[in-house]
Design a protein around this motif. Sequence first.
Motif, PDB file in Angstrom:
ATOM      1  N   UNK A 100      59.226  49.543  70.284  1.00 35.07           N
ATOM      2  CA  UNK A 100      60.591  50.425  69.979  1.00 35.07           C
ATOM      3  C   UNK A 100      60.398  51.143  68.959  1.00 35.07           C
ATOM      4  N   UNK A 101      60.178  52.412  68.622  1.00 32.76           N
ATOM      5  CA  UNK A 101      59.494  53.299  67.433  1.00 32.76           C
ATOM      6  C   UNK A 101      60.836  53.242  66.609  1.00 32.76           C
ATOM      7  N   UNK A 102      60.640  52.683  65.368  1.00 35.53           N
ATOM      8  CA  UNK A 102      61.865  53.025  64.350  1.00 35.53           C
ATOM      9  C   UNK A 102      61.136  53.212  62.901  1.00 35.53           C
ATOM     10  N   UNK A 103      61.401  53.662  62.161  1.00 35.72           N
ATOM     11  CA  UNK A 103      60.304  53.217  60.325  1.00 35.72           C
ATOM     12  C   UNK A 103      60.760  52.045  60.064  1.00 35.72           C
ATOM     13  N   UNK A 104      60.204  52.224  58.800  1.00 36.29           N
ATOM     14  CA  UNK A 104      61.047  50.644  58.229  1.00 36.29           C
ATOM     15  C   UNK A 104      61.946  51.397  57.577  1.00 36.29           C
ATOM     16  N   UNK A 105      62.555  52.606  57.167  1.00 35.38           N
ATOM     17  CA  UNK A 105      63.737  52.768  56.221  1.00 35.38           C
ATOM     18  C   UNK A 105      64.944  52.460  56.727  1.00 35.38           C
ATOM     19  N   UNK A 106      64.533  53.509  58.409  1.00 37.37           N
ATOM     20  CA  UNK A 106      66.196  53.286  59.271  1.00 37.37           C
ATOM     21  C   UNK A 106      65.809  51.869  60.541  1.00 37.37           C
ATOM     22  N   UNK A 107      65.092  51.041  60.218  1.00 39.96           N
ATOM     23  CA  UNK A 107      64.916  49.417  60.349  1.00 39.96           C
ATOM     24  C   UNK A 107      65.994  49.096  59.536  1.00 39.96           C
TER      25      UNK A 107
END
Length: 165
Positions: A100-107
């Motif tokens: 699951x691609x997600x940046x730290x900021x998005x998460x």
Amino acid sequence: MIIMEEHVARDMELVIFVGLQASGKSAFFRERFAATHEHVSKDLFRNNKNPNRRQAQLIEAALRTGSSVVVDNTNPSVEDRRPLIELGRELGAKIVGYYFESTVRQSVGRNRRREGKAQVPDVAIFATAKRLATPTYPEGFDELFRARMTDESTFEVEAERRLPR
């Protein structure tokens, strides 16, 4: 009897989710797998003194009955995934990974919109990010996919190509 066991083994899947907290793993499970796969998540047994052992027991029980399983945890490192892959192989399951691609900021942003026990401390996301390694075929996966949330309820999924040896 043997024919049925071979049939079960070909159709069973052990699906391993890999990704940061709040990257959409549980929502993806509900959307794509809830009707066909057992759901195993350490989040469901937080008070267990040995969550890894309990997770293995649930996976084994499901696979032994011919049910496919999704392991819905962060599973950030090769070391975290190795015992799952070994167990699935031992029980004849096809091993499928979803990264699951997600940046730290998005998460962190999605996590802040969660309520109650679903929300984790930001530090947990940062700690997972430090350990996060993209899954690879040499680990033992039969199929790999990348999943990305395009909004709060929609996912874009693409198969990861297996490079020739």
